[in-house]
Design a protein around this motif. Structure first.
Motif, short mmCIF file in Angstrom:
data_model
loop_
_atom_site.label_atom_id
_atom_site.label_comp_id
_atom_site.label_asym_id
_atom_site.label_seq_id
_atom_site.Cartn_x
_atom_site.Cartn_y
_atom_site.Cartn_z
N UNK A 155 0.82 -1.28 -0.07
CA UNK A 155 -0.09 0.05 -0.01
C UNK A 155 0.84 1.14 -0.05
N UNK A 156 0.42 2.44 -0.82
CA UNK A 156 1.12 3.42 -0.71
C UNK A 156 0.84 4.42 0.67
N UNK A 157 1.93 5.20 0.85
CA UNK A 157 1.73 5.93 2.05
C UNK A 157 0.39 7.07 2.19
N UNK A 158 -0.23 7.03 3.20
CA UNK A 158 -1.42 7.92 3.26
C UNK A 158 -1.15 9.23 2.74
N UNK A 159 -1.90 10.16 2.38
CA UNK A 159 -1.64 11.53 2.00
C UNK A 159 -1.55 12.38 3.63
N UNK A 160 -0.34 13.05 3.25
CA UNK A 160 0.14 13.55 4.59
C UNK A 160 0.22 15.17 4.64
N UNK A 161 -0.36 15.77 5.73
CA UNK A 161 -0.32 17.27 5.71
C UNK A 161 0.81 17.53 6.96
N UNK A 162 2.00 18.13 6.57
CA UNK A 162 2.83 18.48 7.80
C UNK A 162 2.75 20.04 7.92
N UNK A 163 2.13 20.50 8.90
CA UNK A 163 1.78 21.95 9.30
C UNK A 163 2.77 22.54 10.04
N UNK A 164 3.34 23.65 9.63
CA UNK A 164 4.26 24.33 10.66
C UNK A 164 3.37 25.79 11.24
N UNK A 165 3.22 25.70 12.35
CA UNK A 165 2.18 26.62 13.00
C UNK A 165 3.18 26.93 14.61
N UNK A 166 2.37 28.22 15.06
CA UNK A 166 3.10 28.69 16.28
C UNK A 166 1.78 28.09 17.54
N UNK A 167 0.72 27.55 16.48
CA UNK A 167 -0.09 26.89 17.80
C UNK A 167 -0.61 25.39 17.28
N UNK A 168 0.26 24.61 17.33
CA UNK A 168 0.29 23.19 17.12
C UNK A 168 -0.73 22.43 17.56
N UNK A 169 -1.29 22.91 18.80
CA UNK A 169 -2.38 22.43 19.52
C UNK A 169 -3.82 22.85 18.95
N UNK A 170 -3.72 23.53 17.86
CA UNK A 170 -4.95 23.80 17.28
C UNK A 170 -5.42 22.70 16.18
N UNK A 171 -4.43 21.62 16.02
CA UNK A 171 -4.56 20.54 14.94
C UNK A 171 -4.64 19.04 15.78
N UNK A 172 -5.32 18.41 15.28
CA UNK A 172 -6.31 18.32 14.01
C UNK A 172 -7.60 19.11 14.22
N UNK A 173 -8.05 19.58 15.48
CA UNK A 173 -9.35 20.31 15.77
C UNK A 173 -10.46 19.73 15.00
N UNK A 174 -10.98 20.63 14.20
CA UNK A 174 -12.32 20.36 13.45
C UNK A 174 -11.98 19.07 12.42
#
Ligand code: ADE
Length: 239
Positions: free
Chosen positions: A1-20
């Motif tokens: 199986x191929x790797x799943x689609x991936x979002x790497x997010x750079x933020x000052x507020x990582x605790x916002x993710x995954x959020x909604x």
């Protein structure tokens, strides 16, 4: 199986993710491994004893600017694969479209930088070849909510995320048409009946009615989309 689609997010507020994004359709797909998100704290790349990430704008003016050196270090240590597009959420960006969303969803994922403060030092945008993306002509207090909108739009297109029923709504946008109005029971609501044609059982008439409604709506609300839909037609009024 191929790797799943991936979002790497750079933020000052990582605790916002995954959020909604951890709820509903996207959330179920996240839990079942159809996609992945990693939020990384830009501040972890600060080097001074105050862990500062921003500074006053060169040339003066209000607000603070995200430092090039700190953000570059955050990008360089994020170990996102080279094939990942590098996006910077910003009201200065090119407006996000369904066709760009489709491209991103077809790829392996994205590295997404969330801007804050008055902006990001231009030199890191150039040096790390960040593609600035806007989700509309209004200003959010940061790029996080914009990043979530972009990720959500991509994730719903990933194979296996949506049932057949929901997936239809994308097609109409790709034809540059807004959706026709929808109705369901009860038959009468506060004295308003469902348009008779929809309960007539005549599928051809229903389809024609929906098309006409979608076109009228697009013409009046989104003349820009309507013009695009008309395509490069010959202009019969100029000689
Ligand atoms: N950051 C602040 N406003 C934004 C917008 N409209 N689109 C993308 N990122 C943003």
């Amino acid at each position: 199986m191929t790797a799943p689609w991936r979002a790497t997010v750079l933020t000052l507020f990582p605790e916002m993710f995954p959020g909604p994004l951890g709820i509903s359709l996207a959330g179920k797909a996240l839990a079942s491994g159809l996609w992945a998100v990693e939020a990384r704290d830009i501040r972890a790349s600060a080097t001074d004893k105050h862990r500062s990430v921003d500074d006053t704008p060169a040339g003066g003016g209000p607000g603070m600017v995200l430092r090039a050196d700190v953000l570059a270090a955050a990008i360089d240590t994020a170990d996102a694969p080279r094939a990942f597009p590098r996006l910077l959420m910003s009201p200065r960006g090119r407006p996000l479209t369904q066709s760009r969303v489709r491209e991103l969803a077809t790829g392996p994922g994205a590295l997404i930088v969330c801007g804050r403060f008055e902006g990001v030092d231009q030199r890191v945008i150039e040096a790390r070849q960040l593609e600035e993306v806007s989700i509309g002509d209004y200003v959010l207090s940061g790029g996080e909510i914009a990043a979530m909108a972009l990720i959500d739009a991509c994730v719903r297109l990933l194979p296996g995320v949506m049932g057949k029923a929901e997936s239809g709504s994308e097609e109409s946008f790709s034809e540059s048409l807004l959706e026709y109005p929808q109705y369901t029971r009860p038959q009468a609501f506060e004295g308003r009946p469902i348009p008779e044609i929809l309960t007539s059982g005549d599928h051809a008439k229903v389809a024609a009615w929906r098309k006409a409604e979608a076109e009228a709506l697009t013409r009046s609300r989104r003349p820009d989309l309507w013009t695009k839909r008309q395509g490069p037609r010959k202009n019969t009024t100029d000689g």
